[in-house]
Design a protein around this motif. Sequence first.
Motif, short mmCIF file in Angstrom:
data_model
loop_
_atom_site.label_atom_id
_atom_site.label_comp_id
_atom_site.label_asym_id
_atom_site.label_seq_id
_atom_site.Cartn_x
_atom_site.Cartn_y
_atom_site.Cartn_z
N ASN A 66 -94.56 16.35 15.99
CA ASN A 66 -94.48 16.55 14.25
C ASN A 66 -93.00 16.19 13.86
O ASN A 66 -93.83 14.73 13.99
CB ASN A 66 -93.71 17.92 13.96
CG ASN A 66 -93.91 18.67 12.62
OD1 ASN A 66 -94.35 17.65 11.93
ND2 ASN A 66 -94.06 19.94 12.74
N ASP A 67 -92.35 16.58 13.72
CA ASP A 67 -91.05 15.25 13.43
C ASP A 67 -89.61 15.75 14.05
O ASP A 67 -88.57 15.69 13.90
CB ASP A 67 -90.26 15.81 11.69
CG ASP A 67 -90.56 17.49 11.31
OD1 ASP A 67 -90.46 18.10 12.15
OD2 ASP A 67 -89.33 17.32 10.33
N ARG A 68 -90.47 15.94 15.07
CA ARG A 68 -88.47 15.83 16.43
C ARG A 68 -88.63 15.13 17.05
O ARG A 68 -89.25 13.72 17.28
CB ARG A 68 -89.28 17.53 16.74
CG ARG A 68 -89.39 18.54 16.56
CD ARG A 68 -89.69 20.24 17.35
NE ARG A 68 -90.08 21.55 16.41
CZ ARG A 68 -90.96 21.73 16.54
NH1 ARG A 68 -92.34 21.31 16.55
NH2 ARG A 68 -91.41 22.16 15.86
N VAL A 70 -88.61 14.49 21.30
CA VAL A 70 -88.99 14.94 22.27
C VAL A 70 -89.10 14.34 23.22
O VAL A 70 -88.85 12.96 23.82
CB VAL A 70 -90.98 15.28 21.91
CG1 VAL A 70 -91.70 15.59 22.87
CG2 VAL A 70 -91.07 15.45 20.65
N ARG A 100 -79.67 22.83 19.86
CA ARG A 100 -80.29 21.28 20.02
C ARG A 100 -82.21 21.60 19.89
O ARG A 100 -82.65 21.17 19.20
CB ARG A 100 -80.26 20.19 19.71
CG ARG A 100 -78.97 20.20 19.30
CD ARG A 100 -78.86 18.46 19.26
NE ARG A 100 -79.62 17.43 18.62
CZ ARG A 100 -79.44 15.99 18.97
NH1 ARG A 100 -78.98 15.73 19.28
NH2 ARG A 100 -80.23 15.53 18.05
N ARG A 103 -84.43 23.35 18.43
CA ARG A 103 -84.62 22.89 16.22
C ARG A 103 -85.23 22.07 15.59
O ARG A 103 -86.22 21.56 15.46
CB ARG A 103 -82.64 23.16 16.15
CG ARG A 103 -82.34 23.31 14.67
CD ARG A 103 -80.85 23.23 14.59
NE ARG A 103 -80.06 22.42 15.32
CZ ARG A 103 -78.80 22.36 15.95
NH1 ARG A 103 -78.68 23.62 15.82
NH2 ARG A 103 -78.41 21.33 16.72
N ASP A 104 -84.48 20.21 16.37
CA ASP A 104 -84.21 19.38 16.80
C ASP A 104 -85.65 18.14 17.45
O ASP A 104 -85.93 17.04 16.93
CB ASP A 104 -83.47 18.52 15.43
CG ASP A 104 -82.10 18.01 16.56
OD1 ASP A 104 -81.73 19.38 17.07
OD2 ASP A 104 -81.53 17.18 16.88
N VAL A 105 -85.19 19.21 18.46
CA VAL A 105 -85.60 18.35 19.70
C VAL A 105 -86.61 19.40 20.79
O VAL A 105 -86.76 20.76 20.71
CB VAL A 105 -84.02 18.06 21.13
CG1 VAL A 105 -84.23 17.85 21.90
CG2 VAL A 105 -83.22 16.86 20.33
N GLN A 106 -87.66 19.25 21.19
CA GLN A 106 -88.34 19.47 21.32
C GLN A 106 -88.41 18.73 23.21
O GLN A 106 -89.12 17.73 23.15
CB GLN A 106 -90.26 19.28 20.97
CG GLN A 106 -91.25 20.48 21.84
CD GLN A 106 -91.67 21.94 21.67
OE1 GLN A 106 -90.79 22.00 20.70
NE2 GLN A 106 -91.13 22.34 23.22
N GLY A 134 -87.59 26.82 23.27
CA GLY A 134 -87.52 24.90 22.65
C GLY A 134 -88.19 24.35 23.73
O GLY A 134 -88.19 22.94 23.74
N ASP A 170 -89.32 9.64 19.07
CA ASP A 170 -89.02 10.15 17.88
C ASP A 170 -90.10 10.88 17.30
O ASP A 170 -91.10 9.45 17.08
CB ASP A 170 -87.92 9.64 17.19
CG ASP A 170 -87.42 10.08 15.68
OD1 ASP A 170 -87.99 10.93 15.41
OD2 ASP A 170 -86.65 10.04 15.10
#
Length: 214
Positions: A66-68, A70, A100, A103-106, A134, A170
Motif C-alpha cells: 500500500n503506502d508503507r 516495506v 514504526r 505503522r508506516d513500516v511493514q 507489523g 516504498d
Amino acid sequence: MNRLLLSLGLLFAAISQAQAHSADEHAGHDMPAVAASAQATPVRFADVALTDQDGQAVHLERDLVNDRIVVMSFIYTSCTTVCPVVSSILGKVQRQLGERVGRDVQLVSLSIDPQRDDARRLNDYARAFQNGPGWSWLTGSPSAVTATLKGLGSFSGDLTRHAPLILVGDGNSRNWTRYYGFTDPAVLVREVERLGAQRQAHAGHNVAALEQQP
C-alpha cells in the motif's frame, strides 16, 4: 555389548543419512557472511490472493505494501541454513525500528515452499523471530506464490538454489532496492530511514508548492 554396538551403529547411520539429506537440500546455501551487495530494481505485484500466518487472505500490494515502507524476505520453514539467518536479520530490523513497524513500516516474509508451508507452519516458525505486530508471513497456492515471486524477480524454481535476498522499498515512490547476501540489519534500517526522509521532503515540497499558488 553386541546390542549396544548395534544401537550405536544404527544411530551413526541415521545421523550420516540426515546430514547427507541436509547437504543435498541446501546445496548452494553456504554463503559467506559478508556485506551484502545492493541493486536498485523494479518490482511488479501480481494481483493474486495469498494467505498470512493467521489464515487470512491478503493481497500483497493492496493490503500490505500500500503506502508503507516495506522490508521483504523469502524463506521456507524447513530450511535450516539461509532462512533462519535472514529471518533473524528481519527480527533485528523489527526491534531497531520499534513502533514504526506496523505503522508506516511493514515487514513481509514470503514462503517459497507453498506446498509444505501452510499458515500453521508459518505461525509456528514466526514465533522464533517476530516480536510484535507489523510482520506478515505469507504463503498461498503454488500458482499464486510463483506469480508473486516472478513479479518480484525472486523466482528460481529450485529450493536448492535459494540464496539470501531482501527487498526494501516504498509503496508510494516505487523505489526498491534488492540486497543480496547476509545484510547487516543496520544497513536495512538506514535504507528505511532514507526512504522515510524522502517522503518527508516530498511532502514538504508539495506543501510549499500549494502555499505559492495564488
